[in-house]
Design an enzyme around this catalytic site. Sequence first.
Site, short mmCIF file in Angstrom:
data_model
loop_
_atom_site.label_atom_id
_atom_site.label_comp_id
_atom_site.label_asym_id
_atom_site.label_seq_id
_atom_site.Cartn_x
_atom_site.Cartn_y
_atom_site.Cartn_z
N ALA A 250 0.91 -1.32 0.30
CA ALA A 250 -0.14 0.07 -0.13
C ALA A 250 0.64 1.00 -0.34
O ALA A 250 0.56 2.31 -0.01
CB ALA A 250 -0.89 -0.32 0.64
N ALA A 251 1.96 1.33 -0.28
CA ALA A 251 2.56 1.99 -0.16
C ALA A 251 2.65 3.09 -1.34
O ALA A 251 2.12 4.50 -1.31
CB ALA A 251 4.53 1.98 -0.48
N GLY A 252 2.15 3.00 -2.39
CA GLY A 252 1.67 3.70 -3.59
C GLY A 252 0.46 3.48 -3.44
O GLY A 252 0.56 5.08 -4.19
N ASP A 253 0.01 3.05 -2.79
CA ASP A 253 -1.72 3.74 -2.61
C ASP A 253 -1.73 5.28 -2.13
O ASP A 253 -2.45 5.91 -1.40
CB ASP A 253 -2.47 2.39 -2.35
CG ASP A 253 -2.67 1.20 -3.01
OD1 ASP A 253 -2.38 1.17 -4.35
OD2 ASP A 253 -3.11 0.26 -2.65
#
Length: 304
Positions: A250-253
Site C-alpha cells: 500500500a505504499a503506492g496507494d
Amino acid sequence: MKNKLCVLGSINVDHVIRVPYFPKAGETLTGYDYQIAFGGKGANQAVAAARLGANVQFIGAIGQDQIGYTMRDTFAQDGIDITAIEEIPNQSTGLAMIQVADSGENSIVISAGANGELSPELVEKHQAIIAQADMLLMQLESPIEAVTLAAKLAKQAKTKVALNPAPAQPLPQSLLSLVDMITPNETEAEILTGVKVVDEQTAALAADKFHQVGIETVLITLGAKGVYVSEKGNGQIIAGFRVQAVDTTAAGDTFNGGLVTALLEGKTLSESIRFAHAAAAISVTRMGAQTAIPMRKEVEDFLM
C-alpha cells in the site's frame, strides 16, 4: 464542501503472512506474523486521502459477508462517505493473499469477488457523485468497462481524472485519452508505452508516449529513485525520503492518496509529490495496508 474527491475502486480483505523470501515452485516455507487486514487498491487510496485531509466519496462493492460490512463501517469511521459502496447479493468481498518477504517486498494474489461486479450500471447509478467531485481517482482492480465509463462521465462534468494503472495491464486509447493525470510504476509504464523504464531518459520517453494520447500530467514512480514527473513535456525526478522499509504493501496507494489530496488543496505539483512521498515513506515503516497509512499530522511532523 469544496475539493471533493471521488475514489472508484476495489475493496479487499488481505491475508498477510511474512516469509524469509518468496518460495520457488514446489517449495514449502514456514511463514510468521499472519494477520488479516483491510486492503484493496481503491480502499487503500480512499483511506489514505481521507486520513490526509481530503473530502472523500467512495464508489465500490462488498459481498454479503461480515468482513465486508465491518470494512464499510471502518471506512465511515475514517470520514469516508460510504453511500455509494454497494452490497452485491450472493457474492463474497474481494480477497488478497499477500506474502511479505524479509526484504520488505511483497507478492500478491487477488480474488476479485464483489469487485468484479462493479459494473457500468453501478457507475451510472452514482453519476452525480462523479459529476460533483473535483477529481476522480481510479485504479485497475475494477472492470475496465466501469473505469472507462466513470472517466467519460467525469470528462462530461469537467471532473479531473487521475488513473493509477495498477495492477499492470494494457489499456485502450479510448480510456487513456480521458485521463488528465497518470501514475504508473516502471512496469506499468512499460506495458502501456512499450518503453522499458530504467533511468531518467527512458522515463522521459515513456512520459512523451502518454502525452501523445492527451495525458497532461505523468508521474512514473521509480522506487528508491523517487518519481519522474512530466507536465506538458517538462520533466524532472523528485526524490523521495530514505527510510528503513519493513513492508511496502500500500505504499503506492498511500502516495496516490496523498498526491491527489495535496493537489485538491491547491499545492503545486512538486509540493504535492513531496507530501505524497512523506506519507508513503511513513507507511513502509509499518506492517499492513490500511493499518500502515498515516494521519495528516504525522506527515506534517515528518516534513518539519
